[in-house]
Design an enzyme around this catalytic site. Structure first.
Site, PDB file in Angstrom:
ATOM      1  N   GLY A  39      -4.303  60.835 -45.616  1.00  0.00           N
ATOM      2  CA  GLY A  39      -3.043  61.686 -45.562  1.00  0.00           C
ATOM      3  C   GLY A  39      -3.143  62.403 -44.344  1.00  0.00           C
ATOM      4  CB  THR A  40      -2.725  62.802 -41.115  1.00  0.00           C
ATOM      5  OG1 THR A  40      -4.208  62.818 -41.583  1.00  0.00           O
ATOM      6  CG2 THR A  40      -2.608  63.617 -39.883  1.00  0.00           C
ATOM      7  CB  THR A  41       2.258  65.465 -41.315  1.00  0.00           C
ATOM      8  OG1 THR A  41       2.432  65.032 -42.590  1.00  0.00           O
ATOM      9  CG2 THR A  41       3.515  65.454 -40.641  1.00  0.00           C
TER      10      THR A  41
END
EC number: 3.4.25.1
Length: 273
Positions: A39-41
């Site tokens: 998970g990352t943005t």
């Protein structure tokens, strides 16, 4: 010998899934490793005077938050930075490799590195490993050709775009960028849009979180800003949870004596020549 029951007519093929299930049934102890969600943005956009990059700060290990203040904006050159999404170790080592190569390139040529050169090194490296290096990268910088922004995918494909976002929270971030991005934006407007895009990714994705980091790159240099915005404030406890001794009653109590066995111990001196 396993035979295909239904003739394949195109579309998705699940032959490997059936093969793996058969191997797990036949071979005891064999378990196919499960794919883990990373998970990352991360996002970036080009404004009037340069490029601005942004990222969240949460690093996850499956469903566990491993790090609340992870640095995802990596240094490549004085005017070139790179955001990484995917496996944290892969993004860190891939960007370090690119930074060392660009330093040697600058020393041997006597010129400032170009953004296109960094992108070529990264995509050729990732293509060589056929996607087994889990690194989705956004490269941004300013050189003699002006501000440039590239997105590089784990299999080696790339795109040059005025704005982009990658990671598990990219859907919410891209939706906001597509709606509000304008060419030749000022630094203040671009920074506000980037913070809102990363915030949208954080609020819409459990794998993204923490605060918002940003890096502003212009012809005069780069400025990295940690914890530029914190969309999620820590929850304050409603009351004091300190209980006095004896609040919880003891139902039963039993004391057992330990049986100790005394062993004979001898120490021998070591022979020294």
């Amino acid at each position: 010998m396993l035979k295909q029951a239904v003739e394949h007519r195109g579309g998705f093929s699940f032959e490997n899934c059936q093969r793996n299930a058969s191997l797990e049934h036949v071979l005891p102890g064999l378990r196919v490793p499960l794919a883990r969600k990373t998970g990352t943005t991360i996002a970036g956009l080009v404004f009037r005077d340069g490029v601005i990059l942004g990222a969240d700060t949460r690093a996850t290990n499956d469903s566990v938050v491993a790090d609340k203040s992870c640095e995802k904006i990596h240094f490549i050159a004085p005017k070139i930075y790179c955001c990484g999404a995917g496996v944290a170790a892969d993004t860190e080592m891939t960007t370090r490799m690119a930074a060392s190569k660009m330093e040697l390139h600058a020393l041997s040529t006597g010129r400032e590195p170009r953004v296109a050169t960094v992108t070529r090194i990264l995509r050729q490296t990732l293509f060589r490993y056929q996607g087994h290096v889990g690194a989705s990268l956004i490269v941004g910088g300013v050189d003699l050709n002006g501000p440039q922004l590239y997105s590089v995918h784990p299999h080696g494909s790339y795109s040059r775009l005025p704005f982009t976002a990658l990671g598990s929270g990219q859907d919410a971030a891209v939706a906001l960028l597509e709606d509000r991005f304008q060419p030749n934006m000022t630094l203040e407007a671009a920074q506000e849009l980037l913070v809102e895009a990363i915030t949208a990714g954080i609020l819409g994705d459990l794998g993204s979180g923490g605060s918002v980091d940003a890096c502003v790159i212009t012809a005069g240099g780069a400025k990295l800003q940690r914890a530029l915005s914190s969309p999620i404030e820590p929850v304050q406890r409603a009351g004091q949870y300190r209980f006095a001794p004896g609040t919880t009653p003891v139902q039963t109590q039993e004391v057992r004596a330990l049986t100790l066995e005394l062993l004979e111990e001898t120490v021998q001196a070591m022979e020294v020549e």
